[in-house]
Design a protein around this motif. Structure first.
Motif, short mmCIF file in Angstrom:
data_model
loop_
_atom_site.label_atom_id
_atom_site.label_comp_id
_atom_site.label_asym_id
_atom_site.label_seq_id
_atom_site.Cartn_x
_atom_site.Cartn_y
_atom_site.Cartn_z
N ALA A 30 14.43 2.86 -6.54
CA ALA A 30 14.89 2.10 -7.71
C ALA A 30 15.54 0.79 -7.29
CB ALA A 30 15.86 2.95 -8.52
N HIS A 31 15.07 -0.28 -7.86
CA HIS A 31 15.59 -1.60 -7.53
C HIS A 31 15.34 -2.56 -8.69
CE1 HIS A 31 11.28 -1.99 -6.74
NE2 HIS A 31 11.43 -3.28 -6.98
N THR A 32 15.96 -3.71 -8.62
CA THR A 32 15.62 -4.80 -9.54
C THR A 32 14.99 -5.90 -8.68
OG1 THR A 32 17.80 -5.82 -9.26
CG2 THR A 32 17.55 -4.29 -11.10
N GLY A 61 0.83 -1.20 0.00
CA GLY A 61 0.00 0.00 0.00
C GLY A 61 0.87 1.25 0.00
N TYR A 62 0.56 2.16 -0.91
CA TYR A 62 1.32 3.40 -1.04
C TYR A 62 0.41 4.59 -0.71
CZ TYR A 62 4.29 0.40 -4.01
OH TYR A 62 5.08 -0.61 -4.51
N PRO A 63 0.66 5.30 0.38
CA PRO A 63 -0.17 6.46 0.70
C PRO A 63 -0.12 7.49 -0.42
CG PRO A 63 1.41 6.01 2.46
CD PRO A 63 1.78 5.12 1.32
N TYR A 81 -4.72 6.61 -2.16
CA TYR A 81 -3.95 5.48 -1.66
C TYR A 81 -3.87 4.42 -2.77
CZ TYR A 81 -2.39 2.03 1.76
OH TYR A 81 -1.65 1.11 2.46
N ARG A 82 -2.67 3.91 -3.05
CA ARG A 82 -2.53 2.94 -4.14
C ARG A 82 -2.18 1.56 -3.60
NH1 ARG A 82 2.05 0.98 -7.09
NH2 ARG A 82 1.54 0.33 -9.21
N VAL A 83 -2.86 0.56 -4.14
CA VAL A 83 -2.59 -0.82 -3.75
C VAL A 83 -1.98 -1.59 -4.91
CG1 VAL A 83 -3.76 -3.01 -3.21
CG2 VAL A 83 -4.34 -0.94 -1.94
O1 LIG Z 1 4.02 -1.21 -6.88
C1 LIG Z 1 4.44 -1.58 -7.98
O2 LIG Z 1 3.86 -1.29 -9.02
C2 LIG Z 1 5.69 -2.44 -8.10
C3 LIG Z 1 6.28 -2.90 -6.80
C4 LIG Z 1 7.64 -3.49 -6.97
O3 LIG Z 1 8.37 -3.16 -7.87
C5 LIG Z 1 8.13 -4.53 -6.02
O4 LIG Z 1 7.51 -4.75 -4.97
O5 LIG Z 1 9.15 -5.15 -6.31
#
Ligand SMILES: O=C(O)CCC(=O)C(=O)O
Ligand SMILES: N=C(N)NCCCC[C@H](N)C(=O)O
Ligand SMILES: [Fe+2]
Length: 330
Positions: free
Chosen positions: A211-213, A190-192, A279-281
């Motif tokens: 930023a990640h892989t 969940g992203y506020p 809020y994004r899920v």
């Molecule tokens: O929230 C998203 O769209 C991607 C999340 C993501 O990249 C991850 O959890 O590895």
């Protein structure tokens, strides 16, 4: 690399799924079409959307709705399933608890992993041993999520058959010793939204996830339908949005597939910025190799690249444990 990508392709994998249990699937023209598109997308972007995947859109919505309901609960309630090292890193983490490149991420999440029987992988598996912690309310939470995981596992195995063909191998390259007993990870996230602060005019741009892989083979992202927040980095360093396409999954390549493919396919950097007020899920499912698999470039991929291997072998479980042990602040 011909041209740099500016958008992410949508692939209808229906024809691949129709033939995925036929050992001669590679000779089918419908499958060949899909395989070609997968190869191109994996080479150019490391990201693609899939439609025609057979998982009902109603289920995609249900898992997001239940996830949203959980995050709406009071903090004390959510803490009942708190993630700790002792729980095998399974459970709830508050906003800012996950850190990426030293910066706290503006998301909360429940992390779940395939359950490992005690001692199953010796010292390697120890840190990840434990049972998933599911919320007690609502009661059907565990059942629905487990059903979802099993469908995602099957779907991922079938997409990996297409990717195996795309790499020039047999459909079954990623089965047996490699990923025949695939480990999986699921993150309910969940992203506020951003709320304009009363005491300042400065617009905030919080990083939902830095930023990640991703770590394994293939990720299936089931994101909210109405917010564009996921961004993918192209070769020129521009961030390309992956807007929601209802009913699809956003798929991307993980670190283990980069190694298997000897870099033919990259695990592309991505990040999440929710700059909307809502809020994004997102429910992210990660399909990995067997926990103890030592991954190294496939011969067929070395031949297609320079002949030399570009990456050293890596044990997936070690890679995961190293990540989880450094991903959290307590
Ligand atoms: O929230 C998203 O769209 C991607 C999340 C993501 O990249 C991850 O959890 O590895
Ligand atoms: N299992 C996967 N792929 N989880 C993705 C989480 C990415 C963020 C994490 N802090 C990191 O830096 O990796
Ligand atoms: Fe990711």
């Amino acid at each position: 690399m011909a041209t740099d990508f500016k958008s992410i392709p949508i692939i209808d994998i229906g024809p691949l799924l129709a033939k995925c249990d036929d050992p001669k699937m590679g000779q089918d023209s419908g499958v060949a079409q899909v395989v070609k598109q997968l190869d191109q997308a994996c080479k150019e972007a490391g990201f693609f959307y899939v439609k025609g995947h057979g998982i009902p859109e109603t289920l995609l919505k249900q898992v997001k709705n239940l996830t949203r309901k959980f995050f709406e609960l009071p903090y004390e309630e959510k803490l009942k399933i708190k993630m700790t090292a002792d729980s095998g890193y399974r459970g709830y983490q508050r906003i800012g608890e996950n850190i990426t490149k030293g910066v706290p991420d503006m998301h909360e999440a429940i992390d779940c992993y395939k359950e490992l029987k005690p001692g199953m992988y010796g010292d390697l598996g120890k840190p990840m041993e434990g049972c998933n912690q599911w919320p007690i309310k609502p009661t059907n939470f565990k059942m629905l999520m487990e059903e979802y995981v099993s469908l995602c596992t099957e779907l991922s195995r079938n997409i990996m058959r297409g990717i195996a063909l795309a790499l020039g191998g047999s459909p079954y390259e990623f089965e047996g010793e490699r990923a025949g007993n695939a480990f999986w990870v699921m993150r309910l996230i969940g992203y506020p939204g951003v709320h304009s602060a009363n005491d300042s005019d400065i617009p905030k741009e919080d990083i939902g996830c830095g930023a990640h892989t991703d770590y394994g083979l293939l990720t299936l992202v089931n994101q909210d339908d109405d917010i564009t927040a996921l961004q993918v980095r192209n070769h020129s360093g521009e961030w390309i949005s992956a807007p929601p396409v209802p009913g699809t999954f956003v798929c991307n390549i993980g670190d283990m597939l980069k190694i298997y493919s000897n870099g033919l396919y990259e695990s592309t950097l991505h990040q999440v910025i929710n700059s909307s007020p809502k809020y994004r899920v997102c429910v992210a499912y990660f399909y990995e190799t067997n926990f103890d698999t030592a991954v190294e470039p496939l011969d067929i991929c070395k031949e297609r690249t320079t002949g030399a291997k570009k990456f050293e072998r890596a044990v997936y479980g070690e890679h995961l444990v190293k990540k989880v042990q450094t991903n959290f602040v307590y």
